[in-house]
Design an enzyme around this catalytic site. Structure first.
Site, PDB file in Angstrom:
ATOM      1  CG  HIS A 170      -0.688  12.337 -12.680  1.00  0.00           C
ATOM      2  ND1 HIS A 170      -1.423  11.322 -12.122  1.00  0.00           N
ATOM      3  CD2 HIS A 170       0.169  12.757 -11.718  1.00  0.00           C
ATOM      4  CE1 HIS A 170      -1.013  11.118 -10.889  1.00  0.00           C
ATOM      5  NE2 HIS A 170      -0.056  11.974 -10.613  1.00  0.00           N
ATOM      6  CG  HIS A 218      -2.365  15.939  -7.667  1.00  0.00           C
ATOM      7  ND1 HIS A 218      -2.770  15.772  -8.971  1.00  0.00           N
ATOM      8  CD2 HIS A 218      -1.215  15.229  -7.532  1.00  0.00           C
ATOM      9  CE1 HIS A 218      -1.894  14.971  -9.586  1.00  0.00           C
ATOM     10  NE2 HIS A 218      -0.935  14.648  -8.744  1.00  0.00           N
TER      11      HIS A 218
END
Ligand SMILES: Nc1ncnc2c1ncn2[C@@H]1O[C@H](COP(=O)(O)OP(=O)(O)O)[C@@H](O)[C@H]1O
Ligand SMILES: Nc1ncnc2c1ncn2[C@@H]1O[C@H](COP(=O)(O)OP(=O)(O)O)[C@@H](O)[C@H]1O
Ligand SMILES: [Mg+2]
Ligand SMILES: [Mg+2]
Ligand SMILES: [Mg+2]
Ligand SMILES: [Mg+2]
Lengths: 211, 333, 333, 211
Positions: B219, B56
């Site tokens: 994700h 991320h």
């Protein structure tokens, strides 16, 4: 083999479980890709590889020691949802089995039940939520019922493995309410839960290695 | 899968060496995969710890530094960190004023941070509070599910709580401010492509050339709905309207508007989207007090974007504007 | 082609509205597609104008602000701006001390800036000097060709010359410093994927799953050589070694090391690459005095990276460290 | 049609050129994708669309006025390499043709030659560098030779169009030494130059519209 379970039997179980995880790693990750984030196989394999190393480096002397070692290793190496959940499962299992060098099938069944209780306490999933609980719950029940009827351990483990596999299959039509798959809502229906698949491997390993 | 990597299983570890080499005012604990402010612990300052799965970036390591986080715990790609890491970070950044855990609401993150908080308190008596970020309106909120995902608001919580901690505010106040940001922010995301987890080696899901996935998280997971590709104007309203409807934001509210890239989206598209978002907000009588445009909370190389709105008052604006000095957000210092 | 856009022919114009909305200390001239520092012209300060085709964001508009550019001219995607735009920018930012044009060495950019410089001088008598950036070692340098492309060093020229201008240095000195940076920097790039020009609607070239293109520029153009996909360690040496060989850099030199993403590459990969680059430099006895890791000069959504090395002395480091306040580079302010 | 060329003939030429550019826009961009940056068709079409608008909004009265209007519009709207080059071409062409309402074929040929000289002065490409110059040079030579031999304008333009097309084809085996294609080195060989392709369309338009 005596019907009592030794630390070496338990170690054999975990070795076989680790082997199955490695063999099914891609499959577990693919199941997780469909309704999660594509890491479950990698997560479990990283954890079980570390477990195998730990067991070899510092072989546990008691079921309690084994449970603690396996549980702590999984908690420390896996992360994600399955790290704390499978970690807790083995910590509780070990604590329930205690320091005796051998445990009876009854004790083993009670240990698995304690492990399941730990998973539920930590993850708060109920049967039907489309999680590992859906494979673990019937497996524990099957083993408890078999040993309660004084069936041979091998038969009890075979029944537990079958129940876990059925529980795994039963997750397919479920709508996920816990874990990452719950984000998909209706779209989670029709997919097999990866954690329940891992539980089926765990019980299959028990049936193979401890019978 | 095409990536600038070596061993797919070592991506997180390898990148931490790069972060360490590039940022001399950060310290990296490699065995624990932690990134620290070099000057941590700061006596008397509340320590801020966040972390989560990797992939991320710049979240979370890129937000470590004065005015923001004291430590970031890097999990494997898309896998929350383990308690050992979080315990080590918590103990290290405790300057005597306690430690705030900023946790994105995912089952794994929640459980690992919970276990860590218990362990750290038991081991050293450090006071730990925690704030859950759960801002993704694409996910139905319910007591009986895992609840909403933590996405874009995480960046804003880290910045604003970081400013409050830097001012020397006590743990309960820093926690309350973090909670306020978490309460008053909402997000929604969209993907044009999936992404590939390095160890998985292929895209988590497949999208055809004329499809997009609405309501994705961070994700690489599939979203809520697959739709035909739409122009930016329509996409903007698919993202902004549910966000506005959820809080609910009201005519006259001032917001921080944050258009975030998912990792594979060029900045020119994000600015184009920002214009669409700003236009919709104006139409609703909502004032943009501050804005942020860029790729700050990503999903590897996923193409797409998310829109985050945070209702702000003067105090939040002041804390947002306060100096910050991290690899990914920096001003006034 | 999947993009967050509306009309493919209007992407640049649409994005400029977003830049204007997001950055209140910039001014946008929409008919001319120009981005200005809001406070331009600054009396007595040399004005800095750059520009080029769009699709390289944050270059150039993201580098407008105190300590860097006074104006950026946005051409169509991958198409240099036209003289009218450059003339308007040059006249607007002239504070009486003259204007420096920072021009990437492409035939179109060179011709359009040349025409503009002539026109602007003729119209208002503004003194214009210009610096060509031509740092791409993938291209053979020759008097008989178009010469090398201007790539990563452009960012460094804009920052360092911007700092010199901000200090009030005269046009000839600012030009000389810009020229020094241009002389002492070299770059090389690599693509894992191509990119799609919005109006073309499909990738400029195709790369198979196991291929990469070495020596790419920033216009989605094919590179010098197509190679099998390689690990990051090998890619790093394919990029760094030709750069080192070209200047030539010497044992004991200090450099600014810049690992740049091409637009579609996640930051985690850039940090991983930075580590590889730093390791090679250490092996050659070269010291990294400063570093920059991120996507600063891009090629739409292309996946890949470039490595830029600039030989620095204390004066260049001082100018690099000087305060800068732009959307994409900001510190000390 | 008289063999002298009126402003309206020139306007017709540019209208036809604009039409051909629009019809070949994708092809020009695809050629540019192979050895450049995939914008040549879009660039020329943006420019020629603006030229058509300018000619309609403010119809030029003289060849000089037309050349200036077309050249300035291209310079102001196209950008890249082709904007200044085609812009210069028309600016020089207009300047050479001057203010007369009609120009002779000789004058027109001399005008094209002046345009070519402008392109060479600005771009510094030589024949063989794989640029628009490789189509423009033989086209101008063919027209000059035809009008020098007092052939009808139509024949001269047909010959020029053929020469431009041959020049365009001749760029295929060349190694680029100017413009963006030069970055490819040896890999530029085997591709047709987009700018030369545009020049072939320019002369084809002249042959169609002014014969
Ligand atoms: N709350 C929960 N209780 C029990 N099991 C859960 C819960 N949440 C998730 N799981 C199990 O964890 C599995 C996913 O594990 P994994 O992919 O390793 O973690 P993550 O979801 O963090 O990526 C699911 O398939 C499910 O069986
Ligand atoms: N120096 C030059 N002299 C003459 N023609 C050139 C030169 N450089 C480029 N060209 C022509 O310009 C064409 C490319 O135009 P275009 O794609 O519109 O511009 P850009 O290369 O800036 O993207 C080439 O095909 C070539 O014919
Ligand atoms: Mg998972
Ligand atoms: Mg995960
Ligand atoms: Mg171009
Ligand atoms: Mg081109």
């Amino acid at each position: 083999m005596s019907s009592d379970i030794t630390v070496s039997d338990l170690t054999g179980w975990l070795t076989e479980f680790g082997r199955l995880i490695k063999a099914h790693k891609e499959e577990l990750t693919a199941l997780d890709a469909a309704i999660g984030d594509a890491d479950h196989g990698t997560n479990m394999d990283r954890g079980m590889t570390a477990v195998a190393e730990a067991l070899a480096a510092d072989p546990p002397q008691t079921p309690a020691g084994l449970g603690k070692q396996v549980g702590m290793t999984l908690v420390s190496k896996v992360g994600g949802a399955s790290g704390p959940l499978f970690g807790t499962f083995f910590l509780r299992l070990g604590a329930a089995l205690g320091e005796a060098t051998e445990v009876t099938p009854d004790q083993f069944a009670a240990g698995l039940s304690a492990g399941l209780a730990g998973v539920v306490a930590r993850g708060k999933a109920e049967p039907g939520d489309k999680t590992m609980v859906d494979a673990l719950t019937p497996a524990v029940a099957a083993l408890e019922s078999a040993v309660g009827q004084d069936q041979p351990l091998a038969d009890g483990l075979a029944a537990a493995a079958q129940a876990a596999a059925d529980g795994r299959d039963a997750t397919v039509p479920m709508l996920a309410r816990k874990g990452r798959a719950s984000y998909l809502g209706e779209r989670s229906i029709g997919h097999q839960d990866p954690g329940a698949t891992t539980v089926a491997l765990l019980l299959a390993a028990a049936a193979t290695a401890m019978s | 899968m095409k990536k600038l990597i070596n061993d797919p299983a070592q991506v997180v570890q390898d990148a931490l060496f790069g972060i360490e080499a590039a940022h001399t005012d950060l310290r990296v604990d490699h065995p624990n995969k932690l990134v620290y402010r070099a000057d941590a612990p700061r006596p008397g300052k509340v320590g801020l710890v966040s972390g989560g799965g990797s992939g991320h970036e710049p979240l979370h390591a890129g937000f470590v530094g004065p005015g923001m986080l004291d430590a970031a715990c890097a999990g494997e790609i898309f896998t929350s960190p383990v308690p050992d890491q979080i315990v080590a970070a918590t103990k290290h950044v405790d300057g005597g004023a306690g430690v705030l855990h900023i946790v994105k609401n995912y089952t794994g993150d929640v459980m690992n941070f919970e276990m860590a908080a218990e362990l750290a308190s038991a081991e050293t008596g450090v006071q730990v509070s925690s704030v859950l970020v759960a801002d993704d309106v694409a996910v139905q909120d319910s007591l009986y599910t895992a609840g909403r995902r933590g996405v874009g608001v995480t960046v804003l919580v880290e910045k604003i709580a970081g400013a409050a901690a830097e001012e020397g505010r006590p743990l309960d106040e820093v926690t309350a401010i973090a909670q306020q940001v978490s309460n008053d922010g909402r997000s929604m995301g969209l993907a044009l492509t999936s992404c590939s987890v390095p160890t998985a080696g292929k895209p988590t899901f497949d999208l055809a050339e004329q499809e997009m996935e609405l309501g994705i998280g961070i994700h690489g997971e599939p979203g809520r709905e697959r739709l035909p590709l739409a122009p930016a104007t329509e996409i903007a309203s698919m993202l902004v309207e549910p966000v506005l409807a959820d809080l609910p934001f009201q005519r006259g509210d001032a917001v921080l508007a944050f258009v975030n890239g998912m990792g594979g989206t060029p900045l020119i598209e994000l600015y184009l989207m920002y214009h669409e978002v700003a236009r919709i907000l104006t139409g609703h009588g909502i004032t943009v007090a501050r804005s942020l445009v860029g790729s700050y909370i990503t999903s590897l190389e996923m193409a797409g974007c998310s829109v985050t709105l945070l209702r702000v008052d003067e105090e939040l604006i002041r804390l947002w504007d306060a100096p910050v000095r991290t690899p990914a957000l920096r001003w006034g210092a």
